[in-house]
Scaffold this motif. Structure first.
Motif, PDB file in Angstrom:
ATOM      1  N   LYS A 176       0.821  -1.223   0.000  1.00 45.78           N
ATOM      2  CA  LYS A 176       0.000   0.000   0.000  1.00 45.78           C
ATOM      3  C   LYS A 176       0.855   1.275   0.000  1.00 45.78           C
ATOM      4  O   LYS A 176       0.388   2.344   0.345  1.00 45.78           O
ATOM      5  CB  LYS A 176      -0.979   0.036   1.183  1.00 45.78           C
ATOM      6  CG  LYS A 176      -1.881  -1.170   1.289  1.00 45.78           C
ATOM      7  CD  LYS A 176      -3.042  -1.050   0.354  1.00 45.78           C
ATOM      8  CE  LYS A 176      -4.034  -2.164   0.628  1.00 45.78           C
ATOM      9  NZ  LYS A 176      -4.516  -2.810  -0.525  1.00 45.78           N
ATOM     10  N   ASN A 177       2.136   1.141  -0.382  1.00 42.08           N
ATOM     11  CA  ASN A 177       3.005   2.313  -0.516  1.00 42.08           C
ATOM     12  C   ASN A 177       2.907   2.835  -1.941  1.00 42.08           C
ATOM     13  O   ASN A 177       2.871   2.059  -2.894  1.00 42.08           O
ATOM     14  CB  ASN A 177       4.465   1.955  -0.222  1.00 42.08           C
ATOM     15  CG  ASN A 177       4.689   1.648   1.242  1.00 42.08           C
ATOM     16  OD1 ASN A 177       4.060   2.217   2.118  1.00 42.08           O
ATOM     17  ND2 ASN A 177       5.597   0.721   1.508  1.00 42.08           N
ATOM     18  N   TRP A 178       2.877   4.160  -2.078  1.00 39.97           N
ATOM     19  CA  TRP A 178       2.832   4.797  -3.391  1.00 39.97           C
ATOM     20  C   TRP A 178       4.249   4.888  -3.934  1.00 39.97           C
ATOM     21  O   TRP A 178       5.135   5.442  -3.287  1.00 39.97           O
ATOM     22  CB  TRP A 178       2.194   6.174  -3.301  1.00 39.97           C
ATOM     23  CG  TRP A 178       0.735   6.101  -2.985  1.00 39.97           C
ATOM     24  CD1 TRP A 178       0.151   6.246  -1.759  1.00 39.97           C
ATOM     25  CD2 TRP A 178      -0.323   5.843  -3.906  1.00 39.97           C
ATOM     26  NE1 TRP A 178      -1.210   6.088  -1.870  1.00 39.97           N
ATOM     27  CE2 TRP A 178      -1.528   5.847  -3.183  1.00 39.97           C
ATOM     28  CE3 TRP A 178      -0.374   5.611  -5.276  1.00 39.97           C
ATOM     29  CZ2 TRP A 178      -2.768   5.631  -3.780  1.00 39.97           C
ATOM     30  CZ3 TRP A 178      -1.611   5.396  -5.876  1.00 39.97           C
ATOM     31  CH2 TRP A 178      -2.788   5.403  -5.126  1.00 39.97           C
ATOM     32  N   LYS A 179       4.456   4.345  -5.132  1.00 40.47           N
ATOM     33  CA  LYS A 179       5.777   4.318  -5.758  1.00 40.47           C
ATOM     34  C   LYS A 179       5.714   5.013  -7.118  1.00 40.47           C
ATOM     35  O   LYS A 179       4.721   4.899  -7.838  1.00 40.47           O
ATOM     36  CB  LYS A 179       6.257   2.878  -5.955  1.00 40.47           C
ATOM     37  CG  LYS A 179       6.349   2.060  -4.675  1.00 40.47           C
ATOM     38  CD  LYS A 179       7.555   2.429  -3.880  1.00 40.47           C
ATOM     39  CE  LYS A 179       7.739   1.505  -2.692  1.00 40.47           C
ATOM     40  NZ  LYS A 179       9.091   1.467  -2.209  1.00 40.47           N
ATOM     41  N   ILE A 180       6.788   5.702  -7.470  1.00 36.74           N
ATOM     42  CA  ILE A 180       6.858   6.416  -8.745  1.00 36.74           C
ATOM     43  C   ILE A 180       7.017   5.390  -9.865  1.00 36.74           C
ATOM     44  O   ILE A 180       7.977   4.622  -9.887  1.00 36.74           O
ATOM     45  CB  ILE A 180       8.039   7.412  -8.763  1.00 36.74           C
ATOM     46  CG1 ILE A 180       7.871   8.447  -7.647  1.00 36.74           C
ATOM     47  CG2 ILE A 180       8.152   8.084 -10.126  1.00 36.74           C
ATOM     48  CD1 ILE A 180       9.098   9.312  -7.402  1.00 36.74           C
ATOM     49  N   LEU A 181       6.069   5.401 -10.797  1.00 35.91           N
ATOM     50  CA  LEU A 181       6.086   4.475 -11.925  1.00 35.91           C
ATOM     51  C   LEU A 181       6.679   5.146 -13.166  1.00 35.91           C
ATOM     52  O   LEU A 181       7.425   4.528 -13.918  1.00 35.91           O
ATOM     53  CB  LEU A 181       4.671   3.967 -12.217  1.00 35.91           C
ATOM     54  CG  LEU A 181       4.502   3.028 -13.397  1.00 35.91           C
ATOM     55  CD1 LEU A 181       5.310   1.754 -13.199  1.00 35.91           C
ATOM     56  CD2 LEU A 181       3.023   2.691 -13.592  1.00 35.91           C
TER      57      LEU A 181
END
Length: 193
Positions: A176-181
């Motif tokens: 549930k961590n937001w990661k840069i795609l």
């Protein structure tokens, strides 16, 4: 009799002076040694434990990423600190982006960009991330994604200024961590045009 009065007054004043000094020494605000030490943004960024204190929102991820960028492009640091900055940035990236940018390639590309900035006497003066209301959420291929826009105010040379915009796509991972795609240069937001 006057002699005893003088001795009594002297004793009372001496006791009052001692009590006052004791009170002053025990109740004055003390300054801790660490209060005298100023911690730089570089030290703060390198000390951030992303494994235990990961930014909770897409906007906060980009804000922290911008702090890394400001340090990388603006601060003086050792090669070890540069490696730590690059590692911190990669911890904010989605596994797909990491797979497409191996660590050595990422570091050498970042070093080239920083060298180019310094050659052109460019300096990032300020970064800004869009408001929380402007973050757009979507579901792409069954995964939660978010679009975040950042603004970079840059000084070029001795007197020119520039404003650039970067659009970031973040994806939520299994934890549930937001990661840069992905990210790319963007046009100015409609309200700024």
């Amino acid at each position: 009799m006057k002699k005893y009065v003088r001795i009594g007054i002297t004793a009372v004043l001496s006791v009052a002076l001692i009590v006052g000094f004791y009170y002053y020494m025990t109740h004055r605000p003390t300054k801790a040694a660490e209060d005298d030490v100023e911690i730089t943004q570089l030290q703060q960024v390198l000390a951030k434990r992303l494994d235990s204190a990961y930014p909770p929102t897409p906007r906060e991820v980009i804000k922290f990423y911008n702090r890394i960028i400001e340090c990388a492009y603006g601060d003086e640091y050792t090669s070890e600190q540069f490696d730590q900055l690059a590692s911190q940035a990669r911890m904010l990236m989605d596994q797909e982006l990491i797979d497409n940018n191996p660590q050595d390639t990422y570091k050498s590309q970042l070093q080239k960009e920083i060298a180019s900035y310094k050659e052109e006497s460019m300096k990032i003066l300020q970064t800004r991330v869009c408001d929380a209301d402007d973050v757009r959420f979507r579901e792409i291929e069954g995964k939660k994604c978010a679009y975040v826009q950042a603004t970079y105010f840059i000084k070029i040379g001795k007197g020119d200024f520039s404003k650039t915009y970067q659009s970031y796509l973040l994806r939520q991972d299994k934890d549930k961590n937001w990661k840069i795609l992905a990210y790319h240069l963007a046009d100015a937001p409609e309200e700024e045009e």
